[in-house]
Design a protein around this motif. Structure first.
Motif, PDB file in Angstrom:
ATOM      1  N   LEU A 161     -19.010  -2.732  15.246  1.00 49.67           N
ATOM      2  CA  LEU A 161     -19.724  -1.460  15.112  1.00 49.67           C
ATOM      3  C   LEU A 161     -20.691  -1.277  16.285  1.00 49.67           C
ATOM      4  O   LEU A 161     -20.863  -0.164  16.793  1.00 49.67           O
ATOM      5  CB  LEU A 161     -20.477  -1.416  13.783  1.00 49.67           C
ATOM      6  CG  LEU A 161     -21.165  -0.100  13.432  1.00 49.67           C
ATOM      7  CD1 LEU A 161     -20.175   1.054  13.403  1.00 49.67           C
ATOM      8  CD2 LEU A 161     -21.884  -0.211  12.081  1.00 49.67           C
ATOM      9  N   THR A 162     -21.297  -2.373  16.720  1.00 46.24           N
ATOM     10  CA  THR A 162     -22.175  -2.316  17.891  1.00 46.24           C
ATOM     11  C   THR A 162     -21.398  -1.861  19.128  1.00 46.24           C
ATOM     12  O   THR A 162     -21.853  -0.997  19.890  1.00 46.24           O
ATOM     13  CB  THR A 162     -22.806  -3.696  18.144  1.00 46.24           C
ATOM     14  OG1 THR A 162     -23.637  -4.041  17.035  1.00 46.24           O
ATOM     15  CG2 THR A 162     -23.639  -3.694  19.410  1.00 46.24           C
ATOM     16  N   VAL A 163     -20.203  -2.448  19.316  1.00 47.94           N
ATOM     17  CA  VAL A 163     -19.391  -2.086  20.481  1.00 47.94           C
ATOM     18  C   VAL A 163     -18.908  -0.645  20.376  1.00 47.94           C
ATOM     19  O   VAL A 163     -18.873   0.080  21.376  1.00 47.94           O
ATOM     20  CB  VAL A 163     -18.200  -3.057  20.619  1.00 47.94           C
ATOM     21  CG1 VAL A 163     -17.293  -2.631  21.767  1.00 47.94           C
ATOM     22  CG2 VAL A 163     -18.696  -4.476  20.837  1.00 47.94           C
ATOM     23  N   SER A 195     -16.513  -7.712  25.154  1.00 45.11           N
ATOM     24  CA  SER A 195     -16.139  -7.358  23.783  1.00 45.11           C
ATOM     25  C   SER A 195     -14.829  -8.019  23.377  1.00 45.11           C
ATOM     26  O   SER A 195     -14.668  -8.478  22.243  1.00 45.11           O
ATOM     27  CB  SER A 195     -16.031  -5.837  23.638  1.00 45.11           C
ATOM     28  OG  SER A 195     -17.258  -5.214  23.951  1.00 45.11           O
ATOM     29  N   LEU A 196     -13.877  -8.066  24.310  1.00 43.69           N
ATOM     30  CA  LEU A 196     -12.604  -8.740  24.027  1.00 43.69           C
ATOM     31  C   LEU A 196     -12.812 -10.226  23.770  1.00 43.69           C
ATOM     32  O   LEU A 196     -12.172 -10.815  22.887  1.00 43.69           O
ATOM     33  CB  LEU A 196     -11.638  -8.538  25.186  1.00 43.69           C
ATOM     34  CG  LEU A 196     -10.856  -7.218  25.212  1.00 43.69           C
ATOM     35  CD1 LEU A 196     -10.108  -7.070  26.532  1.00 43.69           C
ATOM     36  CD2 LEU A 196      -9.878  -7.144  24.040  1.00 43.69           C
ATOM     37  N   LEU A 197     -13.715 -10.856  24.511  1.00 44.72           N
ATOM     38  CA  LEU A 197     -14.003 -12.271  24.285  1.00 44.72           C
ATOM     39  C   LEU A 197     -14.634 -12.481  22.907  1.00 44.72           C
ATOM     40  O   LEU A 197     -14.299 -13.436  22.191  1.00 44.72           O
ATOM     41  CB  LEU A 197     -14.928 -12.807  25.374  1.00 44.72           C
ATOM     42  CG  LEU A 197     -14.310 -12.971  26.774  1.00 44.72           C
ATOM     43  CD1 LEU A 197     -15.361 -13.476  27.752  1.00 44.72           C
ATOM     44  CD2 LEU A 197     -13.112 -13.912  26.737  1.00 44.72           C
ATOM     45  N   GLY A 198     -15.564 -11.592  22.523  1.00 44.56           N
ATOM     46  CA  GLY A 198     -16.174 -11.696  21.200  1.00 44.56           C
ATOM     47  C   GLY A 198     -15.167 -11.492  20.080  1.00 44.56           C
ATOM     48  O   GLY A 198     -15.166 -12.229  19.082  1.00 44.56           O
ATOM     49  N   VAL A 221      -5.211 -14.912  20.482  1.00 45.50           N
ATOM     50  CA  VAL A 221      -6.238 -15.787  21.046  1.00 45.50           C
ATOM     51  C   VAL A 221      -5.858 -16.246  22.457  1.00 45.50           C
ATOM     52  O   VAL A 221      -6.531 -17.102  23.029  1.00 45.50           O
ATOM     53  CB  VAL A 221      -6.496 -17.010  20.133  1.00 45.50           C
ATOM     54  CG1 VAL A 221      -7.015 -16.566  18.783  1.00 45.50           C
ATOM     55  CG2 VAL A 221      -5.251 -17.864  19.970  1.00 45.50           C
ATOM     56  N   THR A 222      -4.805 -15.657  23.012  1.00 49.52           N
ATOM     57  CA  THR A 222      -4.405 -15.993  24.382  1.00 49.52           C
ATOM     58  C   THR A 222      -4.331 -14.759  25.283  1.00 49.52           C
ATOM     59  O   THR A 222      -4.906 -14.747  26.378  1.00 49.52           O
ATOM     60  CB  THR A 222      -3.032 -16.710  24.385  1.00 49.52           C
ATOM     61  OG1 THR A 222      -2.087 -15.924  23.649  1.00 49.52           O
ATOM     62  CG2 THR A 222      -3.133 -18.092  23.768  1.00 49.52           C
ATOM     63  N   VAL A 223      -3.650 -13.703  24.826  1.00 51.72           N
ATOM     64  CA  VAL A 223      -3.495 -12.500  25.657  1.00 51.72           C
ATOM     65  C   VAL A 223      -4.831 -11.771  25.862  1.00 51.72           C
ATOM     66  O   VAL A 223      -5.189 -11.460  27.016  1.00 51.72           O
ATOM     67  CB  VAL A 223      -2.436 -11.553  25.056  1.00 51.72           C
ATOM     68  CG1 VAL A 223      -2.314 -10.281  25.894  1.00 51.72           C
ATOM     69  CG2 VAL A 223      -1.082 -12.251  24.960  1.00 51.72           C
ATOM     70  N   PRO A 224      -5.607 -11.471  24.805  1.00 49.18           N
ATOM     71  CA  PRO A 224      -6.883 -10.774  25.027  1.00 49.18           C
ATOM     72  C   PRO A 224      -7.867 -11.525  25.918  1.00 49.18           C
ATOM     73  O   PRO A 224      -8.521 -10.891  26.764  1.00 49.18           O
ATOM     74  CB  PRO A 224      -7.435 -10.585  23.604  1.00 49.18           C
ATOM     75  CG  PRO A 224      -6.227 -10.581  22.735  1.00 49.18           C
ATOM     76  CD  PRO A 224      -5.303 -11.570  23.359  1.00 49.18           C
ATOM     77  N   PRO A 225      -8.009 -12.871  25.787  1.00 48.74           N
ATOM     78  CA  PRO A 225      -8.930 -13.537  26.713  1.00 48.74           C
ATOM     79  C   PRO A 225      -8.496 -13.424  28.171  1.00 48.74           C
ATOM     80  O   PRO A 225      -9.350 -13.303  29.068  1.00 48.74           O
ATOM     81  CB  PRO A 225      -8.907 -15.002  26.256  1.00 48.74           C
ATOM     82  CG  PRO A 225      -8.397 -14.984  24.877  1.00 48.74           C
ATOM     83  CD  PRO A 225      -7.499 -13.803  24.777  1.00 48.74           C
ATOM     84  N   ALA A 226      -7.178 -13.451  28.417  1.00 49.25           N
ATOM     85  CA  ALA A 226      -6.689 -13.286  29.785  1.00 49.25           C
ATOM     86  C   ALA A 226      -7.066 -11.910  30.323  1.00 49.25           C
ATOM     87  O   ALA A 226      -7.522 -11.763  31.471  1.00 49.25           O
ATOM     88  CB  ALA A 226      -5.178 -13.483  29.826  1.00 49.25           C
ATOM     89  N   ALA A 227      -6.893 -10.870  29.476  1.00 43.26           N
ATOM     90  CA  ALA A 227      -7.286  -9.517  29.883  1.00 43.26           C
ATOM     91  C   ALA A 227      -8.790  -9.423  30.083  1.00 43.26           C
ATOM     92  O   ALA A 227      -9.270  -8.753  31.011  1.00 43.26           O
ATOM     93  CB  ALA A 227      -6.820  -8.504  28.831  1.00 43.26           C
ATOM     94  N   ALA A 228      -9.546 -10.097  29.226  1.00 40.28           N
ATOM     95  CA  ALA A 228     -11.005 -10.074  29.336  1.00 40.28           C
ATOM     96  C   ALA A 228     -11.479 -10.694  30.645  1.00 40.28           C
ATOM     97  O   ALA A 228     -12.341 -10.135  31.339  1.00 40.28           O
ATOM     98  CB  ALA A 228     -11.620 -10.815  28.149  1.00 40.28           C
ATOM     99  N   LEU A 229     -10.916 -11.834  31.000  1.00 41.19           N
ATOM    100  CA  LEU A 229     -11.314 -12.490  32.251  1.00 41.19           C
ATOM    101  C   LEU A 229     -10.937 -11.644  33.459  1.00 41.19           C
ATOM    102  O   LEU A 229     -11.690 -11.578  34.451  1.00 41.19           O
ATOM    103  CB  LEU A 229     -10.664 -13.872  32.330  1.00 41.19           C
ATOM    104  CG  LEU A 229     -11.158 -14.900  31.301  1.00 41.19           C
ATOM    105  CD1 LEU A 229     -10.367 -16.191  31.418  1.00 41.19           C
ATOM    106  CD2 LEU A 229     -12.651 -15.163  31.472  1.00 41.19           C
ATOM    107  N   ALA A 230      -9.780 -10.980  33.382  1.00 38.38           N
ATOM    108  CA  ALA A 230      -9.378 -10.091  34.480  1.00 38.38           C
ATOM    109  C   ALA A 230     -10.348  -8.921  34.615  1.00 38.38           C
ATOM    110  O   ALA A 230     -10.713  -8.525  35.736  1.00 38.38           O
ATOM    111  CB  ALA A 230      -7.955  -9.586  34.238  1.00 38.38           C
ATOM    112  N   LEU A 231     -10.784  -8.371  33.492  1.00 39.23           N
ATOM    113  CA  LEU A 231     -11.752  -7.264  33.531  1.00 39.23           C
ATOM    114  C   LEU A 231     -13.097  -7.722  34.085  1.00 39.23           C
ATOM    115  O   LEU A 231     -13.725  -7.009  34.893  1.00 39.23           O
ATOM    116  CB  LEU A 231     -11.935  -6.699  32.118  1.00 39.23           C
ATOM    117  CG  LEU A 231     -10.895  -5.696  31.630  1.00 39.23           C
ATOM    118  CD1 LEU A 231     -11.111  -5.391  30.156  1.00 39.23           C
ATOM    119  CD2 LEU A 231     -10.940  -4.412  32.447  1.00 39.23           C
TER     120      LEU A 231
END
Length: 317
Positions: A161-163, A195-198, A221-231
């Motif tokens: 909700l914060t995000v 936010s993706l990492l959280g 738990v693998t695809v979103p962290p990869a996208a998060a690090l790229a962002l």
């Protein structure tokens, strides 16, 4: 139930039923706010948009999707808890208002201040919710332990909700500052990445509770962290040559939100009685509204890429 039966019901049970009834009314009002906004937006139709306008639309849609996920998920979880604390009405109510505000066109006349206030209230409410959930965990026997992290109030859930509030405020800011695409894009990339990492941390905890019994449970738990690090890398160094891979990862995250919803619907159906016993199984099975939040964050990340591309095009001109 006869009159005599009603007198046999303990006062605590009467109060619980009243709270649940009020919770259902709030959810109904929330849906009543969201549906007209969706219909109104559909009637406005789509037009060919510039990169800047596309980024506004994607950020707004991401905030709306994330808010809708919070609305339905918090309503279901708080309903399961019988709304025993009156503060439990606040999250679904604010989420509904946040969704309606996100679906309104940003920066257009009198609605602008109201939308901004709704997003700010969502942001503050999410922070307070994080405090409430942390307190709920620490007050239990054992304090911060695996058992309490698994089965007490989900520690990271109110953060969505914060995000959602932050993305709504970002939509207003992007609309008001069309000449600052570079800074807006980097800030939005950082917000979406964190936010993706959280979100991934919360999913990892709950999927660990489920012992990753289905191999597909590894994907969120693998695809979103990869996208998060790229962002996050783009937020620090917005290099054009790395945006194509980041865009592919973000599209995968958005698709994962839809696929994950399908998996959770299937998971509810696997419980005894399946969907014919939905009143019980939607509360005890995997949370069906939760995975779609990945789609909302994926859209926010794509909006950041649109802004960075727009800034690059402006520099070339």
């Amino acid at each position: 139930m006869s009159v005599s039966d009603r007198h046999d019901v303990p006062p605590a049970e009467h109060a619980r039923r009243n709270h649940i009834g009020l919770g259902r009314v709030i959810v109904g009002l929330g849906v009543g706010l969201v549906v007209p906004a969706l219909v109104g937006r559909a009637l406005r139709g789509r037009h060919r948009a510039s990169a800047h306008q596309k980024s506004i639309r994607r950020t707004r849609d991401g905030a709306a999707i994330l808010g809708a996920s919070v609305l339905l998920d918090s309503a279901m979880e708080h309903l399961r808890g019988g709304f025993h604390n009156r503060a439990m009405y606040i999250a679904p109510s604010l989420a509904a208002i946040s969704v309606a505000a996100s679906l309104a066109e940003p920066g257009t006349g009198p609605r602008e201040n109201g939308a901004r206030a709704a997003h700010a209230a969502s942001f503050v409410t999410g922070l307070l919710g994080l405090g409430f959930h942390f307190y709920n965990i620490t007050k239990r026997p054992g304090g911060i332990s695996w058992n309490n992290l698994f089965y007490a109030a989900p520690i990271g859930a109110p953060g969505a909700l914060t995000v959602a509030g932050l993305l709504g405020l970002a939509t207003e800011l992007i609309a008001m500052r069309p000449d600052d695409s570079q800074r807006n894009g980097r800030a939005l990339a950082g917000l979406a990445g964190l936010s993706l990492l959280g979100e991934t941390a919360e999913v990892a905890l709950l999927h660990f509770r489920g012992a990753f019994h289905n191999p597909a449970m590894v994907l969120p738990v693998t695809v979103p962290p990869a996208a998060a690090l790229a962002l996050l890398h783009l937020a620090l160094r917005p290099e054009a040559r790395k945006r194509r891979a980041t865009r592919a990862l973000l599209n995968s995250v958005s698709v994962l939100g839809l696929v994950g919803t399908g998996f959770h619907i299937y998971g509810v159906g696997r419980n005894m009685g399946g969907w014919s016993n939905w009143r019980q199984n939607v509360l005890t099975g995997p949370p069906t509204p939760a995975p779609i939040s990945f789609a909302g964050l994926g859209l926010a990340g794509l909006a950041a890429l649109d802004l960075l591309s727009d800034a690059e095009n402006c520099n070339e001109r």
